[in-house]
Design an enzyme around this catalytic site. Structure first.
Site, short mmCIF file in Angstrom:
data_model
loop_
_atom_site.label_atom_id
_atom_site.label_comp_id
_atom_site.label_asym_id
_atom_site.label_seq_id
_atom_site.Cartn_x
_atom_site.Cartn_y
_atom_site.Cartn_z
N ASP A 1 0.86 -1.19 0.00
CA ASP A 1 0.00 0.00 0.00
C ASP A 1 0.90 1.23 0.00
O ASP A 1 2.07 1.17 0.40
CB ASP A 1 -0.92 0.02 1.22
N SER A 2 0.32 2.37 -0.39
CA SER A 2 1.07 3.63 -0.31
C SER A 2 1.45 3.94 1.14
O SER A 2 2.38 4.70 1.39
CB SER A 2 0.21 4.76 -0.87
N CYS B 1 -4.29 -1.33 -2.26
CA CYS B 1 -4.46 0.12 -2.43
C CYS B 1 -5.33 0.32 -3.66
O CYS B 1 -4.98 -0.11 -4.76
CB CYS B 1 -3.09 0.75 -2.64
N GLU C 1 -2.59 8.32 8.34
CA GLU C 1 -1.14 8.10 8.46
C GLU C 1 -0.57 8.75 9.73
O GLU C 1 0.38 8.26 10.31
CB GLU C 1 -0.41 8.71 7.25
N CYS D 1 -11.12 3.16 -0.31
CA CYS D 1 -9.69 3.39 -0.07
C CYS D 1 -9.37 2.57 1.17
O CYS D 1 -10.15 2.56 2.14
CB CYS D 1 -9.44 4.87 0.19
N HIS E 1 -7.38 2.92 3.52
CA HIS E 1 -7.20 3.66 4.78
C HIS E 1 -8.55 3.88 5.50
O HIS E 1 -8.58 4.12 6.70
CB HIS E 1 -6.59 5.04 4.52
N1 DGL Z 1 -4.80 3.14 0.68
C1 DGL Z 1 -4.79 3.86 -0.56
C2 DGL Z 1 -6.04 3.53 -1.38
O1 DGL Z 1 -6.66 2.52 -1.14
C3 DGL Z 1 -4.53 5.31 -0.28
C4 DGL Z 1 -4.12 6.10 -1.48
C5 DGL Z 1 -3.29 7.32 -1.17
O2 DGL Z 1 -2.13 7.15 -0.80
O3 DGL Z 1 -3.80 8.43 -1.37
O4 DGL Z 1 -6.42 4.23 -2.30
#
Ligand code: DGL
Length: 279
Positions: A11-12, A74, A154, A186, A188
């Protein structure tokens, strides 16, 4: 055939931990290597090309560490990178798509909300599932977008006042339109369930993709002869590209929060083993 190699999960940032929880429940015998590209999060407001390049580097870093496949946990990275990753890497690449299909099946009001990053809203994966499932059923899709929510998760502020204010602002029109299902588009966002409930009570059923992607991953690994053959005992290791001191407490807190479709149970785990890498 079996494989003892770890499964990569990318993931990011820390959002994919919401998917990792479902993966570990469905695949308790698998070693997992989770990579959070915390040096470059958030991806959501970046260009298509940047998202593709950063995802490529991260998956290459996991591949170099011997993973047998990668779950791109992600939605934003999945939206721009899956075709490219599958062409480049000779291993299963499993991506995510927002849970529009179950939302369409469950709605009683005929209106569903989708909460996602600008990148996911722009990508074709979301428009494809809306065209395939929502439009034929005559279901209206209300989109709510934010660039602020990912950085708040985050920073360990998913339950804080700023997250609640952002959610109040962007989800009020969705609630007013009568949506009864809210797709958390998303990874997150499952960690924002407490804030969404604090603002909107039980107005929405919250839907994420974790359980579906975990089942799919199991099928893919099984089909490719890549399961470990062990029924339990798999451990997870964590790689971050940014400051590990900053990431460690957030990762530990989110790991203990087992979230699924807005329901949360506390889970005891070993302290995470976190290593810093450069991609
Ligand atoms: N967890 C990522 C997603 O599902 C976050 C993307 C981001 O870094 O903006 O889209």
């Amino acid at each position: 055939m079996t494989s003892a190699a770890p499964l990569g999960v990318f993931d990011s940032g820390v959002g994919g931990l919401s998917i990792l929880a479902d993966l570990r429940a469905a695949l308790p015998g698998e070693e997992m290597l989770y990579l959070a590209d915390t040096a470059h999060v958030p991806y959501g407001a970046r260009s298509d090309e940047e998202i593709r390049a950063l995802t490529d580097r991260s998956v290459a870093a996991l591949h170099a560490r011997g993973v047998k496949g990668v779950v791109v946990a992600c939605n934003t990275a999945s939206a721009f990178s899956l075709g490219h990753l599958r062409a480049r890497f000779d291993m299963p690449i499993i991506g995510l798509v927002p849970a529009v299909k179950p939302a369409v099946q469950a709605t009683r009001t005929g209106v569903v909300g989708v909460l996602a990053t600008p990148g996911t809203m722009r990508g074709t994966l979301l428009s494809d599932v809306i065209r395939e499932f929502a439009e034929p059923a005559g279901v209206q899709v209300m989109k709510a977008v934010s660039t602020e929510l990912v950085p708040l998760v985050e920073a360990g502020e998913a339950d804080g006042p700023r997250a609640r204010a952002v959610l109040r602002e962007i989800l009020t029109p969705v609630a007013q339109a009568g949506a009864d299902q809210l797709v958390l588009g998303c990874t997150h966002y499952p960690f924002l369930a407490g804030s969404i409930r604090a603002e909107f009570g039980e107005a929405f059923t919250l839907l994420d993709s974790g359980a579906a992607v975990a089942r799919h991953t199991r099928r893919v690994l099984d089909g490719a002869g890549l399961l470990s053959g062990r029924g339990q005992g798999g451990q997870a290791r964590y790689l971050v590209t940014g400051d590990p001191q900053r990431a460690a407490p957030v990762i530990a807190t989110l790991l203990a929060r087992n979230v699924h479709n807005g329901k949360e149970t506390h889970r005891a785990d070993l302290p995470p083993r976190i290593e810093c890498i450069q991609t």
